[in-house]
Write a protein that holds these residues in place. Sequence first.
Motif, PDB file in Angstrom:
ATOM      1  N   ALA A  84       0.821  -1.222   0.000  1.00 24.99           N
ATOM      2  CA  ALA A  84       0.000   0.000   0.000  1.00 24.99           C
ATOM      3  C   ALA A  84       0.851   1.266   0.000  1.00 24.99           C
ATOM      4  O   ALA A  84       0.549   2.224  -0.716  1.00 24.99           O
ATOM      5  CB  ALA A  84      -0.935  -0.012   1.206  1.00 24.99           C
ATOM      6  N   GLU A  85       1.930   1.290   0.790  1.00 27.25           N
ATOM      7  CA  GLU A  85       2.769   2.490   0.849  1.00 27.25           C
ATOM      8  C   GLU A  85       3.446   2.757  -0.484  1.00 27.25           C
ATOM      9  O   GLU A  85       3.591   3.903  -0.901  1.00 27.25           O
ATOM     10  CB  GLU A  85       3.835   2.372   1.948  1.00 27.25           C
ATOM     11  CG  GLU A  85       3.273   2.427   3.346  1.00 27.25           C
ATOM     12  CD  GLU A  85       3.108   1.050   3.948  1.00 27.25           C
ATOM     13  OE1 GLU A  85       3.601   0.067   3.370  1.00 27.25           O
ATOM     14  OE2 GLU A  85       2.463   0.969   5.000  1.00 27.25           O
ATOM     15  N   TYR A  88       0.858   4.102  -2.951  1.00 28.20           N
ATOM     16  CA  TYR A  88       0.553   5.484  -2.590  1.00 28.20           C
ATOM     17  C   TYR A  88       1.660   6.416  -3.084  1.00 28.20           C
ATOM     18  O   TYR A  88       1.393   7.464  -3.674  1.00 28.20           O
ATOM     19  CB  TYR A  88       0.388   5.574  -1.072  1.00 28.20           C
ATOM     20  CG  TYR A  88       0.049   6.947  -0.564  1.00 28.20           C
ATOM     21  CD1 TYR A  88      -1.241   7.448  -0.689  1.00 28.20           C
ATOM     22  CD2 TYR A  88       1.006   7.735   0.057  1.00 28.20           C
ATOM     23  CE1 TYR A  88      -1.569   8.705  -0.216  1.00 28.20           C
ATOM     24  CE2 TYR A  88       0.686   8.999   0.529  1.00 28.20           C
ATOM     25  CZ  TYR A  88      -0.596   9.474   0.391  1.00 28.20           C
ATOM     26  OH  TYR A  88      -0.912  10.718   0.853  1.00 28.20           O
ATOM     27  N   ALA A  89       2.908   6.034  -2.854  1.00 30.71           N
ATOM     28  CA  ALA A  89       4.043   6.865  -3.291  1.00 30.71           C
ATOM     29  C   ALA A  89       4.081   6.973  -4.812  1.00 30.71           C
ATOM     30  O   ALA A  89       4.318   8.060  -5.351  1.00 30.71           O
ATOM     31  CB  ALA A  89       5.347   6.283  -2.762  1.00 30.71           C
ATOM     32  N   PHE A  91       1.596   6.734  -6.871  1.00 30.03           N
ATOM     33  CA  PHE A  91       0.484   7.608  -7.250  1.00 30.03           C
ATOM     34  C   PHE A  91       0.896   9.073  -7.149  1.00 30.03           C
ATOM     35  O   PHE A  91       0.695   9.857  -8.079  1.00 30.03           O
ATOM     36  CB  PHE A  91      -0.732   7.330  -6.346  1.00 30.03           C
ATOM     37  CG  PHE A  91      -1.843   8.318  -6.505  1.00 30.03           C
ATOM     38  CD1 PHE A  91      -2.683   8.254  -7.603  1.00 30.03           C
ATOM     39  CD2 PHE A  91      -2.045   9.311  -5.561  1.00 30.03           C
ATOM     40  CE1 PHE A  91      -3.718   9.172  -7.754  1.00 30.03           C
ATOM     41  CE2 PHE A  91      -3.071  10.223  -5.704  1.00 30.03           C
ATOM     42  CZ  PHE A  91      -3.908  10.157  -6.806  1.00 30.03           C
ATOM     43  N   TRP A  92       1.525   9.466  -6.038  1.00 32.18           N
ATOM     44  CA  TRP A  92       1.922  10.866  -5.862  1.00 32.18           C
ATOM     45  C   TRP A  92       3.065  11.272  -6.773  1.00 32.18           C
ATOM     46  O   TRP A  92       3.146  12.419  -7.205  1.00 32.18           O
ATOM     47  CB  TRP A  92       2.231  11.161  -4.398  1.00 32.18           C
ATOM     48  CG  TRP A  92       0.956  11.316  -3.642  1.00 32.18           C
ATOM     49  CD1 TRP A  92       0.423  10.434  -2.754  1.00 32.18           C
ATOM     50  CD2 TRP A  92       0.013  12.374  -3.772  1.00 32.18           C
ATOM     51  NE1 TRP A  92      -0.796  10.894  -2.313  1.00 32.18           N
ATOM     52  CE2 TRP A  92      -1.064  12.085  -2.920  1.00 32.18           C
ATOM     53  CE3 TRP A  92      -0.025  13.538  -4.525  1.00 32.18           C
ATOM     54  CZ2 TRP A  92      -2.171  12.925  -2.804  1.00 32.18           C
ATOM     55  CZ3 TRP A  92      -1.126  14.380  -4.396  1.00 32.18           C
ATOM     56  CH2 TRP A  92      -2.183  14.066  -3.551  1.00 32.18           C
TER      57      TRP A  92
END
Length: 108
Positions: A84-85, A88-89, A91-92
């Motif tokens: 998940a992390e 998320y990274a 994506f950003w």
Amino acid sequence: YKLQNFVYPGFLLLAKYYKVKFSKSFLQSIEPSHKILDFIYKNLLKISIFDDELRIEAGIERFKNLFFLSPRGFLEKIPIFFNAEVLYAVFWVFILRFRSASSQMLKR
């Protein structure tokens, strides 16, 4: 624990920047495989530890280094991309790169 892939570059950087002396026998005893040595000399030792770097670029570089220096096999490393992390990274990173590309196009 197979940490030589992570520890060895640290000792080389200490010797390079802070002139810390290590015996050849010590460095040889923790020396990683030739494949990892090639990666270290081509990528990690070219880095200047005192240069400023964008936070996102630094994070990407750290991730790549941890991925390639990991002692696990390639197929064992693939599941990290579904963490998940990491998602998320990623994506950003895409959002920030898209924004910067858009703002550059608008300036033209």
